[in-house]
Design a protein around this motif. Sequence first.
Motif, PDB file in Angstrom:
ATOM      1  N   GLY A 199       0.798  -1.230   0.000  1.00 40.06           N
ATOM      2  CA  GLY A 199       0.000   0.000   0.000  1.00 40.06           C
ATOM      3  C   GLY A 199       0.822   1.268   0.000  1.00 40.06           C
ATOM      4  N   LYS A 200       2.119   1.161  -0.327  1.00 37.69           N
ATOM      5  CA  LYS A 200       2.994   2.354  -0.298  1.00 37.69           C
ATOM      6  C   LYS A 200       2.521   3.442  -1.266  1.00 37.69           C
ATOM      7  CE  LYS A 200       6.733   0.413  -1.544  1.00 37.69           C
ATOM      8  NZ  LYS A 200       6.018  -0.821  -1.849  1.00 37.69           N
ATOM      9  N   SER A 201       2.330   3.048  -2.515  1.00 40.21           N
ATOM     10  CA  SER A 201       1.983   4.047  -3.531  1.00 40.21           C
ATOM     11  C   SER A 201       0.568   4.576  -3.340  1.00 40.21           C
ATOM     12  CB  SER A 201       2.158   3.463  -4.932  1.00 40.21           C
ATOM     13  OG  SER A 201       3.527   3.157  -5.151  1.00 40.21           O
ATOM     14  N   THR A 202      -0.346   3.706  -2.888  1.00 40.47           N
ATOM     15  CA  THR A 202      -1.706   4.166  -2.578  1.00 40.47           C
ATOM     16  C   THR A 202      -1.648   5.228  -1.482  1.00 40.47           C
ATOM     17  OG1 THR A 202      -2.551   1.974  -3.112  1.00 40.47           O
ATOM     18  CG2 THR A 202      -4.018   3.418  -1.882  1.00 40.47           C
ATOM     19  N   LEU A 203      -0.831   4.953  -0.455  1.00 42.34           N
ATOM     20  CA  LEU A 203      -0.676   5.904   0.646  1.00 42.34           C
ATOM     21  C   LEU A 203      -0.033   7.195   0.148  1.00 42.34           C
ATOM     22  CD1 LEU A 203      -0.778   6.500   3.703  1.00 42.34           C
ATOM     23  CD2 LEU A 203       1.499   5.516   3.874  1.00 42.34           C
ATOM     24  N   ASN A 243      -0.043   8.463  -2.871  1.00 46.86           N
ATOM     25  CA  ASN A 243      -1.023   9.204  -3.676  1.00 46.86           C
ATOM     26  C   ASN A 243      -2.000   9.957  -2.784  1.00 46.86           C
ATOM     27  OD1 ASN A 243       0.040   8.223  -6.045  1.00 46.86           O
ATOM     28  ND2 ASN A 243      -1.414   6.548  -6.228  1.00 46.86           N
ATOM     29  N   ALA A 244      -2.472   9.284  -1.734  1.00 51.35           N
ATOM     30  CA  ALA A 244      -3.446   9.898  -0.841  1.00 51.35           C
ATOM     31  C   ALA A 244      -2.830  11.056  -0.066  1.00 51.35           C
ATOM     32  CB  ALA A 244      -3.981   8.849   0.128  1.00 51.35           C
ATOM     33  N   LEU A 245      -1.635  10.835   0.461  1.00 50.85           N
ATOM     34  CA  LEU A 245      -0.985  11.867   1.266  1.00 50.85           C
ATOM     35  C   LEU A 245      -0.706  13.119   0.439  1.00 50.85           C
ATOM     36  CD1 LEU A 245       1.556   9.748   3.331  1.00 50.85           C
ATOM     37  CD2 LEU A 245      -0.517  10.818   4.169  1.00 50.85           C
ATOM     38  N   THR A 246      -0.266  12.926  -0.766  1.00 50.38           N
ATOM     39  CA  THR A 246       0.107  14.082  -1.587  1.00 50.38           C
ATOM     40  C   THR A 246      -1.016  14.511  -2.528  1.00 50.38           C
ATOM     41  OG1 THR A 246       1.089  12.614  -3.218  1.00 50.38           O
ATOM     42  CG2 THR A 246       2.551  13.490  -1.546  1.00 50.38           C
ATOM     43  N   GLN A 247      -2.154  13.827  -2.433  1.00 52.43           N
ATOM     44  CA  GLN A 247      -3.320  14.129  -3.261  1.00 52.43           C
ATOM     45  C   GLN A 247      -2.949  14.210  -4.741  1.00 52.43           C
ATOM     46  OE1 GLN A 247      -5.443  17.480  -1.665  1.00 52.43           O
ATOM     47  NE2 GLN A 247      -5.866  16.462   0.247  1.00 52.43           N
ATOM     48  N   THR A 248      -2.113  13.266  -5.167  1.00 51.32           N
ATOM     49  CA  THR A 248      -1.751  13.200  -6.587  1.00 51.32           C
ATOM     50  C   THR A 248      -1.918  11.765  -7.043  1.00 51.32           C
ATOM     51  OG1 THR A 248       0.546  12.494  -6.397  1.00 51.32           O
ATOM     52  CG2 THR A 248       0.126  14.849  -6.138  1.00 51.32           C
ATOM     53  N   GLN A 249      -1.922  11.582  -8.318  1.00 48.89           N
ATOM     54  CA  GLN A 249      -1.912  10.226  -8.859  1.00 48.89           C
ATOM     55  C   GLN A 249      -0.566   9.980  -9.545  1.00 48.89           C
ATOM     56  OE1 GLN A 249      -4.325   8.035  -8.190  1.00 48.89           O
ATOM     57  NE2 GLN A 249      -5.159   9.693  -6.951  1.00 48.89           N
ATOM     58  N   ALA A 250       0.480  10.648  -9.022  1.00 50.41           N
ATOM     59  CA  ALA A 250       1.797  10.566  -9.667  1.00 50.41           C
ATOM     60  C   ALA A 250       2.348   9.155  -9.645  1.00 50.41           C
ATOM     61  CB  ALA A 250       2.773  11.512  -8.976  1.00 50.41           C
ATOM     62  N   ALA A 251       2.098   8.438  -8.571  1.00 48.43           N
ATOM     63  CA  ALA A 251       2.589   7.057  -8.505  1.00 48.43           C
ATOM     64  C   ALA A 251       1.535   6.146  -9.110  1.00 48.43           C
ATOM     65  CB  ALA A 251       2.837   6.672  -7.048  1.00 48.43           C
ATOM     66  N   GLN A 252       1.914   5.308  -9.995  1.00 49.12           N
ATOM     67  CA  GLN A 252       0.977   4.393 -10.621  1.00 49.12           C
ATOM     68  C   GLN A 252       0.780   3.215  -9.687  1.00 49.12           C
ATOM     69  OE1 GLN A 252       2.439   2.477 -14.101  1.00 49.12           O
ATOM     70  NE2 GLN A 252       0.564   1.328 -14.454  1.00 49.12           N
ATOM     71  N   ALA A 253      -0.335   3.263  -8.934  1.00 46.68           N
ATOM     72  CA  ALA A 253      -0.537   2.255  -7.895  1.00 46.68           C
ATOM     73  C   ALA A 253      -1.057   0.960  -8.516  1.00 46.68           C
ATOM     74  CB  ALA A 253      -1.500   2.782  -6.835  1.00 46.68           C
ATOM     75  N   ALA A 254      -0.204   0.268  -9.203  1.00 42.18           N
ATOM     76  CA  ALA A 254      -0.574  -0.989  -9.855  1.00 42.18           C
ATOM     77  C   ALA A 254      -0.265  -2.160  -8.931  1.00 42.18           C
ATOM     78  CB  ALA A 254       0.210  -1.128 -11.160  1.00 42.18           C
ATOM     79  N   ASN A 255      -0.932  -3.271  -9.175  1.00 42.74           N
ATOM     80  CA  ASN A 255      -0.787  -4.424  -8.287  1.00 42.74           C
ATOM     81  C   ASN A 255       0.306  -5.369  -8.792  1.00 42.74           C
ATOM     82  OD1 ASN A 255      -1.146  -6.441  -6.423  1.00 42.74           O
ATOM     83  ND2 ASN A 255      -2.867  -7.358  -7.499  1.00 42.74           N
ATOM     84  N   PHE A 256       1.530  -4.873  -8.871  1.00 47.89           N
ATOM     85  CA  PHE A 256       2.654  -5.772  -9.147  1.00 47.89           C
ATOM     86  C   PHE A 256       3.933  -5.123  -8.637  1.00 47.89           C
ATOM     87  CE2 PHE A 256       1.918  -3.171 -12.910  1.00 47.89           C
ATOM     88  CZ  PHE A 256       3.174  -2.700 -13.242  1.00 47.89           C
ATOM     89  N   PRO A 257       4.952  -5.932  -8.291  1.00 41.81           N
ATOM     90  CA  PRO A 257       6.196  -5.364  -7.752  1.00 41.81           C
ATOM     91  C   PRO A 257       6.871  -4.435  -8.747  1.00 41.81           C
ATOM     92  CG  PRO A 257       6.100  -7.734  -7.391  1.00 41.81           C
ATOM     93  CD  PRO A 257       4.959  -7.394  -8.306  1.00 41.81           C
ATOM     94  N   PHE A 258       7.618  -3.493  -8.205  1.00 38.61           N
ATOM     95  CA  PHE A 258       8.472  -2.582  -8.981  1.00 38.61           C
ATOM     96  C   PHE A 258       7.696  -1.566  -9.829  1.00 38.61           C
ATOM     97  CE2 PHE A 258      10.989  -6.737  -9.258  1.00 38.61           C
ATOM     98  CZ  PHE A 258      11.484  -6.576  -7.984  1.00 38.61           C
ATOM     99  N   CYS A 259       6.408  -1.295  -9.498  1.00 41.38           N
ATOM    100  CA  CYS A 259       5.697  -0.291 -10.294  1.00 41.38           C
ATOM    101  C   CYS A 259       6.191   1.117  -9.940  1.00 41.38           C
ATOM    102  CB  CYS A 259       4.186  -0.395 -10.118  1.00 41.38           C
ATOM    103  SG  CYS A 259       3.601  -0.045  -8.462  1.00 41.38           S
ATOM    104  N   THR A 260       6.884   1.255  -8.801  1.00 39.65           N
ATOM    105  CA  THR A 260       7.489   2.537  -8.453  1.00 39.65           C
ATOM    106  C   THR A 260       8.989   2.394  -8.664  1.00 39.65           C
ATOM    107  OG1 THR A 260       5.865   2.599  -6.671  1.00 39.65           O
ATOM    108  CG2 THR A 260       7.513   4.331  -6.676  1.00 39.65           C
TER     109      THR A 260
END
Length: 366
Positions: free
Chosen positions: A14-18, A20-37
């Motif tokens: 849930g790192k990227s989901t968090l 995105n929420a904290l920074t109110q952006t969708q900059a991180a592509q919160a996809a369900n697979f390793p190494f998406c960030t």
Amino acid sequence: MGFNCGIVGLPNVGKSTLFNALTQTQAAQAANFPFCTIEPNVGRVAVPDPRLEKLAVIAKSAKIIPTQLEFVDIAGLVKGASKGEGLGNKFLGTIREVDAICHVLRCFDSGDITHVEGSVDPIRDAEIVETELMLSDMESLERRIVPLEKKAKSGDKDAKADVDLMSKALDLLRDGKPARLVELSKDEVTPFKRLNLITSKPVVYICNVEEDNAATGNAHSAKVFEKAAAEKAQAVVISAAIEAEVAQLETDEERKEFLDSLGLEETGLTQVIRAGYALLDQITFFTIGPKEARAWTVFRGAKGPQAAGAIHTDFERGFIAAETIAYDDYIAVGGEQGAKETGKLRLEGRDYLVQDGDVFHFRFNV
């Protein structure tokens, strides 16, 4: 600028989901697979401080500028990262640069989101990440200590002091404990920081739970709180899913209504900020005027010139004095004029220790 915090954890916790929420952006592509960030995403958020708004009302400030908190979303770590597995080398290089670590741990069960280790166990996950970080620190110290030992034997006092510090850290690391547990004297604090060990950085464990458990936590998060208490760390319970929903709401009223419906008093962002401030011993001071009311961050123990330097290096270089009003006094007497009339405005010099909530007007000459 507030503190700089790296969000780490295993893939799919849930790192990227968090982020995105904290920074109110969708900059991180919160996809369900390793190494998406892969490249670290950096986001800055305003630090909520109700004191700033009260000061602005009294001073009739045209603009309010809160201090900032920076989050760095760092690529998911896997076993073997210290040997370069996955994105290990990139991860370790990025994490060395942050002030504190927000370690996200999966404390929710979901058949929809695969767990890289096959089951939900936040303590095991924390130990996987911490082991990789400790191995990296050990390797770094073992490489650096050899030439210093030679210098120390030839009578170099500074080298001997460094070797003693490194040995302290290595003893703990080899025993499977993070470097932040090293007992330090006052004189050793600064040289120890210069070693730049990853496991010496302050840690906030973020327990990512189901929405239903966001207010109270669950059995998984309870274990994490025990672990944090045992190792000089902080822990907070948060639901990244809830934070993502809160981030979409436009007004404070909507956000409050939504949080109330879930039995929550504040957002996870506020909890993370508070935990981070506690870990890093940060305090806030204010500059207030008709044009703007602004919050600034310094480390506890900063003196007048250092606070001035947070605004501009010229202010620190040419520091003369700081016109100072305590926050409570500013509110009680209705602003700067009231403080002058009641003797609450003080002129502080170079050795003044900044207090949380001080309202400053700096005198300087360059």
